[in-house]
Design an enzyme around this catalytic site. Structure first.
Site, PDB file in Angstrom:
ATOM      1  N   ASP A 242     -55.868 141.573  52.994  1.00 46.47           N
ATOM      2  CA  ASP A 242     -54.757 140.360  53.851  1.00 46.47           C
ATOM      3  C   ASP A 242     -56.111 140.005  54.172  1.00 46.47           C
ATOM      4  OD1 ASP A 242     -53.025 139.482  55.439  1.00 46.47           O
ATOM      5  OD2 ASP A 242     -51.976 141.934  55.995  1.00 46.47           O
ATOM      6  N   GLU A 448     -40.911 138.441  68.628  1.00 49.43           N
ATOM      7  CA  GLU A 448     -41.073 139.043  67.649  1.00 49.43           C
ATOM      8  C   GLU A 448     -41.523 138.334  66.250  1.00 49.43           C
ATOM      9  OE1 GLU A 448     -37.372 140.890  66.580  1.00 49.43           O
ATOM     10  OE2 GLU A 448     -36.167 139.987  65.354  1.00 49.43           O
TER      11      GLU A 448
END
Length: 691
Positions: A242, A448
């Protein structure tokens, strides 16, 4: 002819041959996500970082489909595969055009870092809307379909899919760079690994991305346990970190002390591509004896193998995909289909479908009514045309439409110089002058999402609770006080409790560029809602386990306490009334008789299994599903295959086996729990299975 140009050889052999023409320094450079050109082989610079979660992202115009959580709500593997095919075709078209003009920038490549198949275990997690929900079985089926759609079935990969984030990763966002997810052997095997295993073994996914956090003490991007699982499953692609996760090893996890040590730990564990900058220290690590020439070469071979599989050394059938396929009418029609099938009707007292009459007046109210942002979610491209909820209704409705913003999405006012609540009176007036109110409320990706990508810095992208922002709660209460019928249209990527008792509630998710057109067709009955919840909607997050607790106890439909459930996983109403009359189990197949006592519509027949051993989940587990269409009064006999894994349990040591001999198989359009039966008005059919 150079050996690496010989197409009669395997991609592995060609990659080895090409790699051996490079110096160790050049090999190390190829392990950066922004790899430099290899002029001797005719390979231009290549940026590995591209996104295709629900459309080609962050590279300009592309068809934007419903966000992943909405695609999951469709419970339709064929739809997901078709969407992935469209995404990959557009990615190829954009790549071809960029290459023609010498553009090798980020988001222009063929390695799409999608799908996100993490389990949405807690509704507060901001990135949950990037996933396919909380069920390992549903996630694996949709994930496999998505990967097959992206990669195609040709000699060459159309694009390279990437399963992320391997493997125990679902918040909190705020602490992801130093967090250690502690998980039992049972939960690991039963919940967190199955989808990744399916994508590797069944779909042959080309890429796997690690996660930021540690897993039982080991950094996910250098975990001996997780890398061992990939080897066990026969993974044959490339592994990527990542982004900037490897620097977390020494900066936040403190499992190493220097960047060289972090780079060495990741490389030797099997991380081939570094999304970040730590691998610039590989040569320094080599000088210090922390890695070997062969460590670098092995990773470089795997990286080049993927590029060869994508045809970057050859002429392929994909090279002529034209720019004109981007945002074409066929892809837009598919985006509309996705938005229609993903919508979930959570409540309806009979008000829906609405009468489309010029005699009626609708008040379309709310901060999401005219919002474009609410359509596209995150990790998104840019549509060439958006149809907002308001526009969709205006384009379709024969009567008068009055619009009022009502309130800001989350602030107490819409204008900086105004007093708090500056749009409430207008909203109330609109409602008073209308026959029916369409209240467009909810969230968007600014509330979100991923840490650093959202505007809610107080929660780093996660949600503090399961309620609407206060501005919208007040708005709904003011509208309720008018006494006018209210149809609430909820846009969110997760569980939200709107609290206000409305006449109907339609969950639209982040529905893509055609969301407004889809909403109108659903409201006015041109198409029946047919989506099902891929996550449990809860009443209150305070009654859930601690956010950082990765145990499945008390979480998701398989383990949760029904007392805190607002709307169950698998639930969704339609304008039809599907009833499963009977189910039998013959030869690993469920045979089901279904009838529709309501309006013509689609619905999703679902299979759930219940075992009775000490290692079985306390509730039920999804083990099959099928989307079908039935006319009014029509009956059908259908079959759904039941995988052998449905009968397996996982013990506390993580061992999987068939330990029970008695099972109950349920077939219906919902779960068999009491709340689902009450909300649906019908119980699933069931049969006992003895093995």
């Amino acid at each position: 002819m150079e050996k690496y140009l010989d197409t009669s050889l395997s991609p592995q052999q060609r990659a080895e041959a090409l790699c051996d023409t490079l110096t160790t320094e050049q090999q190390a450079e190829q392990l950066r996500y922004d790899a430099p050109a290899i002029p001797s082989a005719g390979l231009p610079a290549y940026n590995w970082w591209n996104e295709g979660l629900h459309g080609v992202a962050r590279a300009g115009t592309a068809t934007v489909f419903t966000q992943a959580i909405g695609l999951a709500a469709a419970f339709d593997t064929q739809l997901v595969q078709r969407i992935a095919e469209a995404i990959s075709v557009e990615a190829r078209a954009k790549y071809n055009a960029a290459q023609k003009h010498g553009d090798c920038d980020i988001y222009k490549g063929l390695t799409l870092w999608s799908p996100n198949i993490n389990i949405f275990r807690d509704p507060r997690w901001g990135r949950g809307h990037e996933t396919y929900g909380e069920c390992p079985f549903l996630t694996s089926r949709l994930g496999v379909a998505f990967v097959k759609g992206l990669q195609g079935e040709s000699e060459y990969l159309r694009t390279a899919a990437c399963a992320k984030h391997f493997a125990v990763h679902s918040g909190p966002e705020e602490s992801r760079h130093e967090f250690d997810a502690r998980v039992s052997k049972k939960d690991m095997e039963e919940t967190y690994l199955p989808a990744f295993k399916a994508l590797v073994e069944e779909a042959k996914v080309e890429g796997v991305m690690g996660a930021y956090n540690r897993v039982n003490g080991e950094p996910a991007c250098a975990s001996e346990f997780l890398m061992g699982k990939l080897r066990e499953w026969g993974f044959d692609g490339y592994f990527v970190s990542d982004c900037w996760a490897i620097q977390d090893f020494h900066l936040h996890h403190h499992v190493t002390e220097t960047a060289e040590e972090s780079a060495a730990l990741a490389l030797k564990a099997g991380c081939d591509i570094n999304c970040g900058s730590t691998y610039v220290k590989l040569l320094s690590a080599l000088e210090k004896g922390l890695v070997t020439d062969e460590d670098i070469r092995s990773a470089c071979v795997r990286a080049l193998r993927t590029r060869i599989r994508l045809g970057q050394l050859d002429k392929t059938e994909y090279d002529d995909i034209p720019f004109s396929v981007i945002a074409c009418k066929e892809h837009k029609a598919l985006a509309l289909e996705a938005a229609l099938k993903s919508a979930v009707l959570l409540k309806n007292n009979g008000i829906l479908p609405l009468k489309n009459s010029q005699e009626l007046t609708l008040a379309v109210v709310g901060p999401n009514a005219a919002s474009r942002a609410v359509l596209v979610g995150n990790y998104n491209g840019t549509p060439d045309r958006y149809v907002t909820f308001l526009e969709g209704i205006q384009d379709s409705f024969k009567g008068r439409v009055i619009f009022a913003e009502g309130c800001h999405l989350y602030s107490d006012r819409t204008e900086g110089l105004a007093q708090a609540g500056d749009r409430y009176s207008e909203a109330v007036a609109a409602a008073e002058n209308a026959d029916i109110v369409i209240a467009c409320v909810g969230l968007d990706a600014s509330l979100e999402g991923e840490e650093g990508d959202t505007g809610n810095s107080y929660a780093s992208g996660d949600k503090p609770d399961l309620y609407l922002p206060e501005s919208q709660r007040i708005l709904l209460q003011r509208l309720k006080e008018t006494g006018k019928p209210i149809v609430a249209v909820l846009a969110s990527g997760s569980s939200v409790n709107i609290e206000t008792d409305c006449d109907a509630l339609l969950q639209m998710w982040y529905s893509g560029q055609c969301g407004g057109t889809a909403l109108a067709k659903l409201l006015f009955g041109e198409v029946s809602p047919s989506g099902k919840l891929p996550v449990t909607f809860y009443k209150d997050s305070d009654k859930l386990p601690d956010f950082s607790d990765y145990s499945m106890k008390g979480r998701t439909y398989r383990y949760c306490d029904s007392e805190n459930v607002l709307y169950p996983f698998g639930y969704g109403l339609s304008y039809g009334k599907f009833v499963c009359e009977s189910v039998s189990y013959i030869g690993n197949t469920a045979k089901i008789s279904v009838r529709n006592d309501g309006a013509a519509s689609e619905d999703v027949v679902q299979l759930y299994i219940k075992g009775y051993g000490e290692d079985d989940v306390p509730n039920v587990s999804l083990c099959g599903f099928k989307r079908i269409y039935l006319g009014s009064g029509e009956r059908a006999d259908i079959e759904i295959a039941v995988p052998k894994s449905a009968f397996e349990t996982v013990d506390k040591n993580g061992a999987r086996s068939v330990s029970g001999s008695r099972f109950t198989l349920y077939a219906g359009v919902s779960q068999p729990d009491k709340l689902s039966v009450s909300l649906m008005g019908a119980a699933p059919a069931e049969t006992e299975i003895l093995i």
